[in-house]
Design a protein around this motif. Structure first.
Motif, PDB file in Angstrom:
ATOM      1  N   GLY D 152      29.968 -21.022 -10.339  1.00 12.96           N
ATOM      2  CA  GLY D 152      28.868 -20.944  -9.393  1.00 12.96           C
ATOM      3  C   GLY D 152      27.669 -20.171  -9.915  1.00 12.96           C
ATOM      4  O   GLY D 152      27.678 -19.633 -11.023  1.00 12.96           O
ATOM      5  N   ASN D 153      26.653 -20.130  -9.068  1.00 12.62           N
ATOM      6  CA  ASN D 153      25.372 -19.533  -9.447  1.00 12.62           C
ATOM      7  C   ASN D 153      25.121 -18.222  -8.715  1.00 12.62           C
ATOM      8  O   ASN D 153      25.808 -17.901  -7.738  1.00 12.62           O
ATOM      9  N   LEU D 154      24.139 -17.470  -9.195  1.00 17.25           N
ATOM     10  CA  LEU D 154      23.727 -16.247  -8.507  1.00 17.25           C
ATOM     11  C   LEU D 154      23.310 -16.575  -7.080  1.00 17.25           C
ATOM     12  O   LEU D 154      22.857 -17.690  -6.785  1.00 17.25           O
ATOM     13  N   GLY D 155      23.449 -15.595  -6.196  1.00 10.47           N
ATOM     14  CA  GLY D 155      23.021 -15.761  -4.823  1.00 10.47           C
ATOM     15  C   GLY D 155      21.635 -15.185  -4.601  1.00 10.47           C
ATOM     16  O   GLY D 155      21.088 -14.474  -5.462  1.00 10.47           O
ATOM     17  N   TYR D 156      21.088 -15.485  -3.442  1.00  8.22           N
ATOM     18  CA  TYR D 156      19.730 -15.044  -3.127  1.00  8.22           C
ATOM     19  C   TYR D 156      19.617 -13.524  -3.139  1.00  8.22           C
ATOM     20  O   TYR D 156      18.592 -12.967  -3.519  1.00  8.22           O
ATOM     21  N   PHE D 157      20.664 -12.825  -2.749  1.00 12.44           N
ATOM     22  CA  PHE D 157      20.600 -11.364  -2.684  1.00 12.44           C
ATOM     23  C   PHE D 157      21.070 -10.676  -3.977  1.00 12.44           C
ATOM     24  O   PHE D 157      21.080  -9.455  -4.068  1.00 12.44           O
ATOM     25  N   ASP D 158      21.446 -11.494  -4.976  1.00 14.85           N
ATOM     26  CA  ASP D 158      21.798 -10.908  -6.280  1.00 14.85           C
ATOM     27  C   ASP D 158      20.520 -10.568  -7.049  1.00 14.85           C
ATOM     28  O   ASP D 158      19.533 -11.305  -6.995  1.00 14.85           O
ATOM     29  N   ARG D 159      20.594  -9.461  -7.769  1.00 13.40           N
ATOM     30  CA  ARG D 159      19.450  -9.107  -8.600  1.00 13.40           C
ATOM     31  C   ARG D 159      19.574  -9.834  -9.947  1.00 13.40           C
ATOM     32  O   ARG D 159      20.618  -9.787 -10.582  1.00 13.40           O
ATOM     33  N   LEU D 160      18.492 -10.499 -10.348  1.00 12.92           N
ATOM     34  CA  LEU D 160      18.471 -11.137 -11.661  1.00 12.92           C
ATOM     35  C   LEU D 160      18.067 -10.101 -12.703  1.00 12.92           C
ATOM     36  O   LEU D 160      17.073  -9.379 -12.523  1.00 12.92           O
ATOM     37  N   ARG D 161      18.866 -10.020 -13.771  1.00  8.95           N
ATOM     38  CA  ARG D 161      18.573  -9.080 -14.869  1.00  8.95           C
ATOM     39  C   ARG D 161      18.577  -9.846 -16.185  1.00  8.95           C
ATOM     40  O   ARG D 161      19.583 -10.452 -16.539  1.00  8.95           O
ATOM     41  N   ILE D 162      17.465  -9.776 -16.899  1.00  8.94           N
ATOM     42  CA  ILE D 162      17.404 -10.408 -18.225  1.00  8.94           C
ATOM     43  C   ILE D 162      17.062  -9.317 -19.238  1.00  8.94           C
ATOM     44  O   ILE D 162      16.001  -8.680 -19.138  1.00  8.94           O
ATOM     45  N   PRO D 163      17.959  -9.099 -20.226  1.00  8.58           N
ATOM     46  CA  PRO D 163      17.654  -8.077 -21.234  1.00  8.58           C
ATOM     47  C   PRO D 163      16.462  -8.487 -22.102  1.00  8.58           C
ATOM     48  O   PRO D 163      16.240  -9.674 -22.354  1.00  8.58           O
ATOM     49  N   ILE D 164      15.718  -7.464 -22.528  1.00  4.64           N
ATOM     50  CA  ILE D 164      14.560  -7.675 -23.414  1.00  4.64           C
ATOM     51  C   ILE D 164      14.844  -6.961 -24.727  1.00  4.64           C
ATOM     52  O   ILE D 164      15.115  -5.760 -24.731  1.00  4.64           O
ATOM     53  N   ILE D 165      14.765  -7.699 -25.815  1.00  4.16           N
ATOM     54  CA  ILE D 165      14.931  -7.052 -27.123  1.00  4.16           C
ATOM     55  C   ILE D 165      13.575  -6.970 -27.816  1.00  4.16           C
ATOM     56  O   ILE D 165      12.643  -7.719 -27.490  1.00  4.16           O
ATOM     57  N   GLU D 166      13.462  -6.028 -28.780  1.00  3.25           N
ATOM     58  CA  GLU D 166      12.199  -5.880 -29.507  1.00  3.25           C
ATOM     59  C   GLU D 166      12.083  -6.969 -30.572  1.00  3.25           C
ATOM     60  O   GLU D 166      13.078  -7.366 -31.174  1.00  3.25           O
ATOM     61  N   ASN D 167      10.875  -7.423 -30.815  1.00  8.99           N
ATOM     62  CA  ASN D 167      10.659  -8.448 -31.826  1.00  8.99           C
ATOM     63  C   ASN D 167      10.795  -7.861 -33.229  1.00  8.99           C
ATOM     64  O   ASN D 167      10.664  -6.654 -33.421  1.00  8.99           O
ATOM     65  N   THR D 168      11.070  -8.725 -34.177  1.00  7.79           N
ATOM     66  CA  THR D 168      11.170  -8.309 -35.582  1.00  7.79           C
ATOM     67  C   THR D 168      10.210  -9.164 -36.407  1.00  7.79           C
ATOM     68  O   THR D 168       9.711 -10.195 -35.932  1.00  7.79           O
ATOM     69  N   ALA D 169       9.978  -8.754 -37.621  1.00  6.17           N
ATOM     70  CA  ALA D 169       9.056  -9.507 -38.479  1.00  6.17           C
ATOM     71  C   ALA D 169       9.568 -10.925 -38.731  1.00  6.17           C
ATOM     72  O   ALA D 169       8.799 -11.881 -38.753  1.00  6.17           O
ATOM     73  N   HIS D 170      10.876 -11.051 -38.887  1.00  3.23           N
ATOM     74  CA  HIS D 170      11.457 -12.358 -39.197  1.00  3.23           C
ATOM     75  C   HIS D 170      12.424 -12.768 -38.097  1.00  3.23           C
ATOM     76  O   HIS D 170      13.280 -11.986 -37.699  1.00  3.23           O
ATOM     77  N   GLU D 171      12.285 -14.002 -37.620  1.00  2.00           N
ATOM     78  CA  GLU D 171      13.055 -14.459 -36.468  1.00  2.00           C
ATOM     79  C   GLU D 171      14.564 -14.291 -36.682  1.00  2.00           C
ATOM     80  O   GLU D 171      15.281 -13.883 -35.764  1.00  2.00           O
ATOM     81  N   GLU D 172      15.030 -14.582 -37.900  1.00  2.00           N
ATOM     82  CA  GLU D 172      16.475 -14.533 -38.132  1.00  2.00           C
ATOM     83  C   GLU D 172      17.004 -13.101 -37.965  1.00  2.00           C
ATOM     84  O   GLU D 172      18.178 -12.895 -37.646  1.00  2.00           O
ATOM     85  N   ASP D 173      16.104 -12.101 -38.137  1.00  2.00           N
ATOM     86  CA  ASP D 173      16.525 -10.700 -37.997  1.00  2.00           C
ATOM     87  C   ASP D 173      16.755 -10.297 -36.540  1.00  2.00           C
ATOM     88  O   ASP D 173      17.191  -9.185 -36.262  1.00  2.00           O
ATOM     89  N   LEU D 174      16.438 -11.183 -35.616  1.00  2.00           N
ATOM     90  CA  LEU D 174      16.704 -10.900 -34.204  1.00  2.00           C
ATOM     91  C   LEU D 174      18.186 -11.013 -33.875  1.00  2.00           C
ATOM     92  O   LEU D 174      18.634 -10.543 -32.824  1.00  2.00           O
ATOM     93  N   ARG D 175      18.944 -11.637 -34.746  1.00  2.00           N
ATOM     94  CA  ARG D 175      20.327 -11.962 -34.381  1.00  2.00           C
ATOM     95  C   ARG D 175      21.132 -10.743 -33.936  1.00  2.00           C
ATOM     96  O   ARG D 175      21.809 -10.785 -32.907  1.00  2.00           O
ATOM     97  N   GLU D 176      21.037  -9.657 -34.696  1.00  2.00           N
ATOM     98  CA  GLU D 176      21.849  -8.487 -34.386  1.00  2.00           C
ATOM     99  C   GLU D 176      21.541  -7.945 -32.976  1.00  2.00           C
ATOM    100  O   GLU D 176      22.455  -7.724 -32.172  1.00  2.00           O
ATOM    101  N   SER D 177      20.263  -7.768 -32.687  1.00  2.00           N
ATOM    102  CA  SER D 177      19.935  -7.201 -31.367  1.00  2.00           C
ATOM    103  C   SER D 177      20.177  -8.222 -30.259  1.00  2.00           C
ATOM    104  O   SER D 177      20.551  -7.874 -29.142  1.00  2.00           O
TER     105      SER D 177
END
Lengths: 234, 234, 234, 234
Positions: D152-177
């Protein structure tokens, strides 16, 4: 061949079933650019260098309706028109497109994008220094090349700098300041024109078009950032 | 011929395989205008003068779905309908379109563009002077003609002035103030209607459409400028 | 017929070459609504009453890709499904669509339009009075009918009032408050749902669709007015 | 098979008349995403897992023009390319797509959506805690699943949380974070990348695409809410 030598009977320059032929491609691109709001109300223009032939969208046509038969074709060496539709006027952007082609470009796009115009209004005019749009740390900056003759694209931590020149009453009169901006900022693939729009070029159609898209994306983001009180640089 | 003389059996006025025929062209234009947000929810309208025949999109139809058979055709001299589809009501814009045609226009477009409405809300109502939208030093101003009977378009340093009239309960009641605005500002190809939209015309379809686009572009830019605290004039 | 009586073999309800047939029309409308941003990510829905048959877009499908075979068909009198595709879940909007049909509607549209959501956020929640979106003196208000059983549309000087109900955890639980809002504001063709979207209906598809467009236009304009500090009412 | 074993002659992986085949579907999706402003100027990307085959859009192509022959195909178990067009570079997003596939995803979408970038700029960077985009009480939250392995899916009263990671110079270096964020927030179907964009995935194409749409809708709404001074959470 004299400038008047070209007529619209010269169909050999524009008749091709290949969608990648410049006469067809300029039409496809202009229709797409109309959808992006770049060439509203006959504004803007596009030109492709194809060997020694320069293909140029005419002045004053509805860009989303353009046909190959509308196209002007100029000889790059003599600057004489090889094809000159009698029903249209040549684009006033022609000298500016040529300035890009003479520096190695294969395609040059001129838009009246509102985002481009708005960023020129958000950069203050200050006679003591060059007007520059500057922004940093946006992934989309990586969509812009490092500069003519340099391999690869800008990095995420590189600052993007686009010179801004002042507008003139007549588009062709922009050539001198546009060339001065290019000479001073030789790595830039674009020059903003205050209260007017932008000229973007690239080694080929692919690069000119994708750089133009990346810049427009960045300008739109920059305007939204300004509305939200977010700085363009640190 | 009496007004009721026209019926929807008069297919000779609207049956053509030529996409440039007014009955076909109004449909193509209206579909495009729907995409631009100009004729949302049956709002707005378009009319073309074709010799002594006036083609008019009907009232109350979904503009993106319009067919040539929906079209009203009026005799310009007698103002009698030559074709009057029984399933539709004539457009309430008709007297306003006629006001433009009587002053030489070949096409007139009425939009409910939100940008047009917003600029009318941003110009204060002041009973001591005419309401005018004024802006200057934008390249896109060059997309607007200098005025009826004058050759060429406005220049970059010319100030664009579009009169704003107050809205009325019934669209047809706008005619008097629209005509007064045209008489007072005879060089204007457009009249804004406060809280309502705009009427734009031109010598032909090409000019009416591209002037309407250029104005809409300028209005959108003007609204964004206001949000960013940028002045419209010096 | 029991609710489980309907299967997806019942093609007679959905097989038609007529683009105006409800099973085809819902698909065309939903694709258009997707383009307008009304049914993003399977949100929203559309239902048409066709005699005693109710056609309903299913839950959880990408609305721009919908096919007639995806359609649910319900008997209006018995509320039994005549057609019930086994691969889909019935729309949770069904009880709300029925509430509109039971009051004479021929079509009901539910959107998650961001403009609708934003106006519900801009109207304060005040337990001492009904939540209402109110605006006046906009030409587009004339795109909305005066009310069920009343002839003609609202006038320019009429105030538009759309009731706002509070959202619930489950969409079907909105029915009670939606019906209460309809009973209290019987002339309204729409009910806004706070932080959720809007339900709009009309006597037929044409009216529901054009009223939904007119309201969405008004909500977008209202949000822009708020950003520019312009009041909705005098 | 060594990484160089794959060539663009391996047409068996990409030749299908089925529009649902990954090689065709990625092209259709990318053209749609271009229209949504998610993959401007060759930015962004899309990948589908099809059994043990991973289909990946290449780097540096105009996404709206992509053809099945442009596609890279990788063996999920060996990570060797089964098909590797010599004219293209593999996507720098590949390690990030694989991180999603290794956690059960069937499709992963990477966009440069401006709304995603703007919300990352509106969440302050604070070294003492994780950067999270959080919002609650919006119906569209129900378009997002509860988490891997949960029904099932989140409900209307659930809080949506999306983590934000910091950008890196090279896209492939994002993998770890990116992987660290997934491990810490295992119920999230998306990770935002500051000043860059978002990665969104789902059990299958339908879920990845509709979740990506729902999130983008929520981000756009969140930006508009910020402009209007409306809070994201209570």
């Amino acid at each position: 061949m004299a400038e008047n030598g070209g007529t619209d009977l010269d169909v050999q320059f524009i008749h091709s079933h290949d969608p990648e032929h410049p006469a067809n491609l300029i039409c496809t691109l202009c229709a797409k650019f109309y959808g992006l709001g770049w060439v509203t109300g006959t504004g803007g223009g596009t030109s492709i260098r194809h060997g020694d032939h320069i293909y140029i969208a005419p002045s004053g046509v509805q860009k989303e309706l353009m046909k190959p038969t509308d196209m002007f074709v100029m000889d790059f060496n003599t600057k004489a028109y090889l094809r000159k539709p009698q029903t249209h006027k040549p684009s006033a952007c022609t000298p500016l497109f040529l300035a890009a082609f003479e520096r190695g470009a294969g395609c040059c796009i001129h838009t009246h994008s509102q985002w481009a115009v708005l960023v020129t209004l958000l950069v203050e005019r200050d006679s003591s220094k060059d007007a520059l749009f500057e922004i940093e740390e946006l992934e989309q900056i990586k969509g812009i090349g490092k500069g003519r003759g340099k391999s690869g694209n800008l990095g995420y931590f590189d600052r993007l700098r686009i010179p801004i020149i002042e507008n003139t009453a007549h588009e062709e009169d922009l050539r001198e300041s546009l060339e001065a901006a290019i000479e001073k900022y030789p790595d830039s693939y674009a020059v903003l024109v205050r209260r007017h729009g932008i000229y973007v070029w690239g080694d080929n159609v692919h690069k000119a078009k994708t750089q133009c898209e990346s810049l427009d994306y960045i300008f739109q983001l920059a305007v939204e950032m300004k509305k939200l009180g977010l700085p363009w640089t640190k």
